[in-house]
Write an enzyme that holds these catalytic residues in place. Structure first.
Site, PDB file in Angstrom:
ATOM      1  N   HIS A  18       0.846  -1.201   0.000  1.00  0.00           N
ATOM      2  CA  HIS A  18       0.000   0.000   0.000  1.00  0.00           C
ATOM      3  C   HIS A  18       0.882   1.253   0.000  1.00  0.00           C
ATOM      4  O   HIS A  18       0.592   2.224  -0.694  1.00  0.00           O
ATOM      5  CB  HIS A  18      -0.891   0.046   1.252  1.00  0.00           C
ATOM      6  CG  HIS A  18      -1.917  -1.037   1.351  1.00  0.00           C
ATOM      7  ND1 HIS A  18      -2.023  -1.878   2.436  1.00  0.00           N
ATOM      8  CD2 HIS A  18      -2.909  -1.407   0.504  1.00  0.00           C
ATOM      9  CE1 HIS A  18      -3.040  -2.713   2.254  1.00  0.00           C
ATOM     10  NE2 HIS A  18      -3.582  -2.464   1.101  1.00  0.00           N
TER      11      HIS A  18
ATOM     12  N   LYS B   5     -17.582  -7.148   6.150  1.00  0.00           N
ATOM     13  CA  LYS B   5     -16.273  -7.794   6.159  1.00  0.00           C
ATOM     14  C   LYS B   5     -15.761  -7.768   7.593  1.00  0.00           C
ATOM     15  O   LYS B   5     -15.684  -6.692   8.196  1.00  0.00           O
ATOM     16  CB  LYS B   5     -15.323  -6.953   5.275  1.00  0.00           C
ATOM     17  CG  LYS B   5     -14.410  -7.783   4.385  1.00  0.00           C
ATOM     18  CD  LYS B   5     -13.679  -6.858   3.420  1.00  0.00           C
ATOM     19  CE  LYS B   5     -12.518  -7.543   2.738  1.00  0.00           C
ATOM     20  NZ  LYS B   5     -11.818  -6.645   1.806  1.00  0.00           N
TER      21      LYS B   5
ATOM     22  N   ARG C 187      -1.830  -5.498  -8.680  1.00  0.00           N
ATOM     23  CA  ARG C 187      -0.653  -6.343  -8.470  1.00  0.00           C
ATOM     24  C   ARG C 187      -0.423  -7.320  -9.596  1.00  0.00           C
ATOM     25  O   ARG C 187       0.682  -7.536 -10.038  1.00  0.00           O
ATOM     26  CB  ARG C 187      -0.790  -7.135  -7.159  1.00  0.00           C
ATOM     27  CG  ARG C 187      -0.533  -6.306  -5.940  1.00  0.00           C
ATOM     28  CD  ARG C 187      -1.133  -6.936  -4.728  1.00  0.00           C
ATOM     29  NE  ARG C 187      -2.579  -6.845  -4.795  1.00  0.00           N
ATOM     30  CZ  ARG C 187      -3.385  -7.113  -3.790  1.00  0.00           C
ATOM     31  NH1 ARG C 187      -2.895  -7.527  -2.652  1.00  0.00           N
ATOM     32  NH2 ARG C 187      -4.688  -6.980  -3.918  1.00  0.00           N
TER      33      ARG C 187
ATOM     34  N   SER D 159      -2.893  -7.930   2.724  1.00  0.00           N
ATOM     35  CA  SER D 159      -3.138  -7.862   4.169  1.00  0.00           C
ATOM     36  C   SER D 159      -3.533  -9.230   4.736  1.00  0.00           C
ATOM     37  O   SER D 159      -3.202  -9.546   5.879  1.00  0.00           O
ATOM     38  CB  SER D 159      -4.238  -6.844   4.465  1.00  0.00           C
ATOM     39  OG  SER D 159      -3.869  -5.575   3.995  1.00  0.00           O
TER      40      SER D 159
HETATM   41  P1  ADP Z   1      -9.855  -3.658  -0.603  1.00  0.00           P
HETATM   42  O1  ADP Z   1     -10.544  -4.538   0.379  1.00  0.00           O
HETATM   43  O2  ADP Z   1     -10.618  -2.441  -0.986  1.00  0.00           O
HETATM   44  O3  ADP Z   1      -9.279  -4.381  -1.800  1.00  0.00           O
HETATM   45  P2  ADP Z   1      -7.153  -3.469   0.408  1.00  0.00           P
HETATM   46  O4  ADP Z   1      -6.683  -2.779   1.630  1.00  0.00           O
HETATM   47  O5  ADP Z   1      -6.963  -4.940   0.351  1.00  0.00           O
HETATM   48  O6  ADP Z   1      -8.652  -3.056   0.248  1.00  0.00           O
HETATM   49  O7  ADP Z   1      -6.476  -2.824  -0.859  1.00  0.00           O
HETATM   50  C1  ADP Z   1      -6.660  -1.486  -1.211  1.00  0.00           C
HETATM   51  C2  ADP Z   1      -6.059  -1.269  -2.586  1.00  0.00           C
HETATM   52  O8  ADP Z   1      -4.652  -1.467  -2.526  1.00  0.00           O
HETATM   53  C3  ADP Z   1      -6.559  -2.258  -3.658  1.00  0.00           C
HETATM   54  O9  ADP Z   1      -6.650  -1.566  -4.887  1.00  0.00           O
HETATM   55  C4  ADP Z   1      -5.483  -3.300  -3.719  1.00  0.00           C
HETATM   56  O10 ADP Z   1      -5.423  -3.887  -5.001  1.00  0.00           O
HETATM   57  C5  ADP Z   1      -4.260  -2.465  -3.427  1.00  0.00           C
HETATM   58  N1  ADP Z   1      -3.182  -3.273  -2.839  1.00  0.00           N
HETATM   59  C6  ADP Z   1      -3.246  -4.127  -1.803  1.00  0.00           C
HETATM   60  N2  ADP Z   1      -2.059  -4.704  -1.574  1.00  0.00           N
HETATM   61  C7  ADP Z   1      -1.207  -4.209  -2.505  1.00  0.00           C
HETATM   62  C8  ADP Z   1       0.159  -4.450  -2.829  1.00  0.00           C
HETATM   63  N3  ADP Z   1       0.901  -5.334  -2.184  1.00  0.00           N
HETATM   64  N4  ADP Z   1       0.685  -3.758  -3.843  1.00  0.00           N
HETATM   65  C9  ADP Z   1      -0.084  -2.889  -4.551  1.00  0.00           C
HETATM   66  N5  ADP Z   1      -1.365  -2.636  -4.321  1.00  0.00           N
HETATM   67  C10 ADP Z   1      -1.938  -3.285  -3.309  1.00  0.00           C
END
Ligand code: ADP
Length: 159
Positions: free
Chosen positions: A17, A41, A90, A128
């Site tokens: 992130h 969730k 990703r 995450s």
């Molecule tokens: P959501 O539940 O909305 O997907 P996340 O916190 O999992 O929330 O992710 C928020 C955003 O960040 C999403 O667009 C996700 O694809 C991106 N994201 C999550 N992990 C990574 C990572 N390792 N590298 C790049 N982008 C990421």
């Protein structure tokens, strides 16, 4: 003054992130990283804890602000005066979901643009969920998360 929001669950924030935030601040004047309060969730950390970890991890970025929201992403974007929504891409596995969301959000609000940013290849397998699962069994997550998150995970899982 181009302002964007970067919405997500951030349960918890990872270095992936943060990589996306790093790229977004190069492109836009203000980036609001905003935590979704998604009641359907179940999350490990509360919204308050997720906000606090983001604040601490991103404090050196002067153009980044942390917020949270309940409801539609596009409504939140409009409320704060953002022109776009940042999301991370990703791998192909993210594509379908992100594409669907982007088109639906465009249908709901044609003037809000989704911007997909790709992280460094080293973060492509990081999310995450993996961090939570590893930490639950006391695995070493120190290279995947900022120090404040490591501390919080250790408190949560008592190791
Ligand atoms: P959501 O539940 O909305 O997907 P996340 O916190 O999992 O929330 O992710 C928020 C955003 O960040 C999403 O667009 C996700 O694809 C991106 N994201 C999550 N992990 C990574 C990572 N390792 N590298 C790049 N982008 C990421």
């Amino acid at each position: 003054m181009a302002k964007v929001i970067y919405p997500g669950t951030f349960d918890p924030v990872t270095n992936g992130h943060i990589d996306i935030v790093n790229r977004a601040v190069e492109l836009f004047d203000e980036v609001i990283v905003t935590v979704a309060k998604n009641p359907s969730k179940t999350s490990l950390f509360t919204v308050e804890e997720r906000v606090e970890m983001l604040r601490e991890s991103l404090k050196e970025f002067k153009s980044v602000h942390i917020d949270w929201f309940d409801g539609l992403v596009v409504d939140h974007a409009k409320q704060v005066g953002a022109i776009g929504i940042i999301r991370g891409l990703r791998a192909v596995s993210d594509f379908e979901y992100e594409f669907q969301m982007a088109l639906m959000n465009r249908k709901l609000a044609g003037d809000i643009t989704t911007i997909l940013l790709m992280p460094h290849a080293r973060y492509t397998y990081l999310n995450s969920t993996i961090v939570r699962n590893l930490a639950q069994f006391h695995g070493d997550v120190s290279e995947f998360v900022p120090p404040i998150v490591l501390k919080k995970l250790k408190e949560k899982f008592k190791y």
